[in-house]
Scaffold this motif. Structure first.
Motif, PDB file in Angstrom:
ATOM      1  N   ASP A  82       9.699   9.020 -29.704  1.00 15.92           N
ATOM      2  CA  ASP A  82       8.267   9.073 -29.447  1.00 15.92           C
ATOM      3  C   ASP A  82       7.810   7.850 -28.651  1.00 15.92           C
ATOM      4  O   ASP A  82       6.988   7.947 -27.735  1.00 15.92           O
ATOM      5  N   GLU A  83       8.386   6.709 -29.019  1.00 22.92           N
ATOM      6  CA  GLU A  83       7.996   5.472 -28.318  1.00 22.92           C
ATOM      7  C   GLU A  83       8.635   5.380 -26.941  1.00 22.92           C
ATOM      8  O   GLU A  83       8.350   4.439 -26.189  1.00 22.92           O
ATOM      9  N   GLY A  84       9.532   6.319 -26.623  1.00 19.66           N
ATOM     10  CA  GLY A  84      10.188   6.276 -25.323  1.00 19.66           C
ATOM     11  C   GLY A  84      11.334   5.279 -25.277  1.00 19.66           C
ATOM     12  O   GLY A  84      11.879   4.990 -24.202  1.00 19.66           O
ATOM     13  N   ALA A  85      11.749   4.779 -26.416  1.00 20.04           N
ATOM     14  CA  ALA A  85      12.819   3.784 -26.448  1.00 20.04           C
ATOM     15  C   ALA A  85      14.193   4.457 -26.508  1.00 20.04           C
ATOM     16  O   ALA A  85      15.171   3.931 -25.977  1.00 20.04           O
ATOM     17  N   PHE A  86      14.273   5.630 -27.152  1.00 18.94           N
ATOM     18  CA  PHE A  86      15.555   6.327 -27.295  1.00 18.94           C
ATOM     19  C   PHE A  86      15.595   7.563 -26.404  1.00 18.94           C
ATOM     20  O   PHE A  86      14.555   8.135 -26.053  1.00 18.94           O
ATOM     21  N   TYR A  87      16.806   7.951 -26.065  1.00 23.06           N
ATOM     22  CA  TYR A  87      16.970   9.211 -25.355  1.00 23.06           C
ATOM     23  C   TYR A  87      16.414  10.344 -26.218  1.00 23.06           C
ATOM     24  O   TYR A  87      16.471  10.270 -27.454  1.00 23.06           O
ATOM     25  N   PRO A  88      15.917  11.397 -25.592  1.00 20.39           N
ATOM     26  CA  PRO A  88      15.370  12.527 -26.375  1.00 20.39           C
ATOM     27  C   PRO A  88      16.490  13.408 -26.930  1.00 20.39           C
ATOM     28  O   PRO A  88      16.647  14.561 -26.519  1.00 20.39           O
ATOM     29  N   VAL A  89      17.257  12.835 -27.808  1.00 19.96           N
ATOM     30  CA  VAL A  89      18.394  13.583 -28.374  1.00 19.96           C
ATOM     31  C   VAL A  89      17.937  14.620 -29.389  1.00 19.96           C
ATOM     32  O   VAL A  89      16.781  14.633 -29.808  1.00 19.96           O
ATOM     33  N   ASP A  90      18.888  15.468 -29.765  1.00 23.29           N
ATOM     34  CA  ASP A  90      18.638  16.456 -30.824  1.00 23.29           C
ATOM     35  C   ASP A  90      18.566  15.690 -32.145  1.00 23.29           C
ATOM     36  O   ASP A  90      19.585  15.315 -32.720  1.00 23.29           O
TER      37      ASP A  90
END
Lengths: 193, 193, 193, 193
Positions: C139-147
């Motif tokens: 949500d914060e855009g820090a992590f890849y949008p993984v499953d």
DNA sequence: AATGAATGAGGCTTCATTCAT
DNA sequence: TATGAATGAAGCCTCATTCAT
């Protein structure tokens, strides 16, 4: 090798093991191993562990008795016979460690009651041998005219007890002296004058 | 009933069974059955079949020794003490068939070698009792000045042998006479004049 | 002392023993001895050995999870939370030898299948904690949008495996370095750029 | 059927049961039942439950190791050998559910400490196999000139951990992918360029 | 809350004995 | 004659669990 010979081997091995470890702790396999055959093959020669034990012991007792019986024939008068029976029996056990150990383990070998004694026959035979000597001694006038039956049985018991017990502290040290003094004592009690 | 009492019951039952059937043939279950409890509950009181045996025997030996020790105190001079030790021990075994049978079954109970004797302590205690009597006898001038240590050990051995063997033909018939004569013999050998 | 406190004591003792000796080899009596009470009294607090085990483990897992949950609250952004979850969990096990040993003994603690997992609830709770961090990171855009679901489960498994295995050769020597490199690796794979 | 064959049958049956139920819960009778013989006859082939376990595991490990060893010979260069060792080991466990389950149950199988490792010999043999491949790779200039001993031990540990853990959620679903990525990772770290 | 005592079920192991070959 | 393999009975011991107090 004949069957009888093989049996002898088995009985010797069994005797030695029974003497060292007792009836229960000695397994049929132990015996088989010692003779170099297999457990099952033992059952070709004996029907039972029980029979294995009894025949082993019987054979040893018979050999003992026969040895003594043969030596008795070498002398003629009762006094000498009596001494020979005593001293040679002692020496025989001295030379047969297994038999000695066995007698110490299994008291019942000398139970002497016809009904339950598994070795009655051989024991009885040995006693008869002794009884004959005593009777002869009395006839010759060398021994007191004691009650042959009871004295024989008494002597036989004391005798066995003595032979066995002499080895309990079997460092061998002073048992010879003990034996000689015991024999002298009894001999004195038996001989006239 | 207290735990100690229950233990006594167990040991008595065990002793009786061990005496009749020997160590191997007596099962822990036999003992349990005889006391009216379950096999597993026996293990609440002892850790082992081995411990069950040893504690049973120890207790019996201790009771025997203590009984004799108490009776010794009733007289003061060594000669009397010696006779009491002898005669009362004999009578005690007379009254305790189980212990008697047990001693006949397990020779090693009287091994007397500190290293391997499981009952060394109690046996040694008994021997000390005898040794004290002999020492006192010498001090009082009643006994020959024998080598106390060796004579004690010798007498103890002969003694045990006699007590046990006297009962081999334990119909009780003539063993009393046998005992008395044996005691007289030893007593004569010990006392001055 | 209250009943709850006593229970805690029991669970701690039990955990330590189960950790060292495993479920089967640890007897209820061992636990009782360690707490200083009797076997039977344990059954006043738990119904079963099984329940004793499960409650002991649950309590330990809960304490672990709660400790981490509390520390997470000290920071706000997902990256930091992720690192805290990882590092503090590692350190926690470092300080709790018993729990560590237990996890190494009983794999099934982390089975994670709702049906048969005795610790499903607490394990699931821990996983939810991790999942929340990952979701926040995305949500914060820090992590890849993984499953999120699968990645969480994967990470949880790898994680546990890592924690446990890091201690198999638990001379402690180089496991710190191993841990840091492993964490860096996963962290790199997760963070954008 | 030969004795060796029967032994194999027993070991297989035992392995399967130990794998499913663990050492304690698996009774000797279970094993006997599964092979279709009696409890006591098991003792004709092994001396102990312990030996039954260890021989079962040893045999399984040996078969595993031998299978891999044979496959290694089919290629010549180190890189290929390394991949074969990895992939075939993985596949082997894939096909041998029992061994897999067992390795998951008993961590200590891979203890690798000469003193206490019951399977040291076979484990050590497997590690030597891996070490030889690495050494060859370095000689051929294909691998980095790493510290052969330590790298081998490290890889062996990671390896085992991976193989075992890959199956914790052993529905088999995505473990293949997991394995391939792990292998790629290590392979990259090892090969030059 | 706590304990001592008791129990039952189950597991490991030994061994005399048998059987097919 | 001899053997390998198999069996059944029995014994020792452990331990979770219960019960009365």
């Amino acid at each position: 090798m004949e069957k009888a010979d093989k049996k002898q081997k088995i009985f010797q091995a069994a005797l030695s093991l029974f003497a060292h470890y007792g009836y229960r702790k000695t397994t049929v396999e132990d015996v088989a191993d010692k003779v170099g055959m297999t457990k099952s093959n033992i059952y070709f020669y004996v029907k039972n562990k029980q029979e294995l034990y009894e025949k082993s012991v019987s054979h040893a007792l018979e050999k003992w008795r026969d040895t003594i019986a043969a030596e008795i024939e070498t002398v003629s008068n009762a006094k000498e016979k009596f001494v020979i029976v005593s001293r040679r029996s002692f020496e025989y056990l001295n030379d047969h460690e297994d038999l000695r150990a066995l007698l110490m383990k299994d008291h019942d070998i000398f139970t002497l009651s016809p009904s339950e004694d598994r070795f009655y026959e051989v024991n009885h035979g040995a006693m008869m041998m002794l009884k004959e000597v005593i009777r002869q001694g009395i006839d010759e006038g060398a021994f007191y005219p004691v009650d042959v039956d009871h004295v024989t049985e008494f002597l036989f018991s004391v005798y066995i007890m003595f032979l066995i017990k002499a080895y309990v502290k079997s460092d061998g040290s002073s048992s010879d002296r003990m034996f000689e003094e015991g024999l002298a004592l009894i001999f004195r009690g038996l001989c006239k004058i």
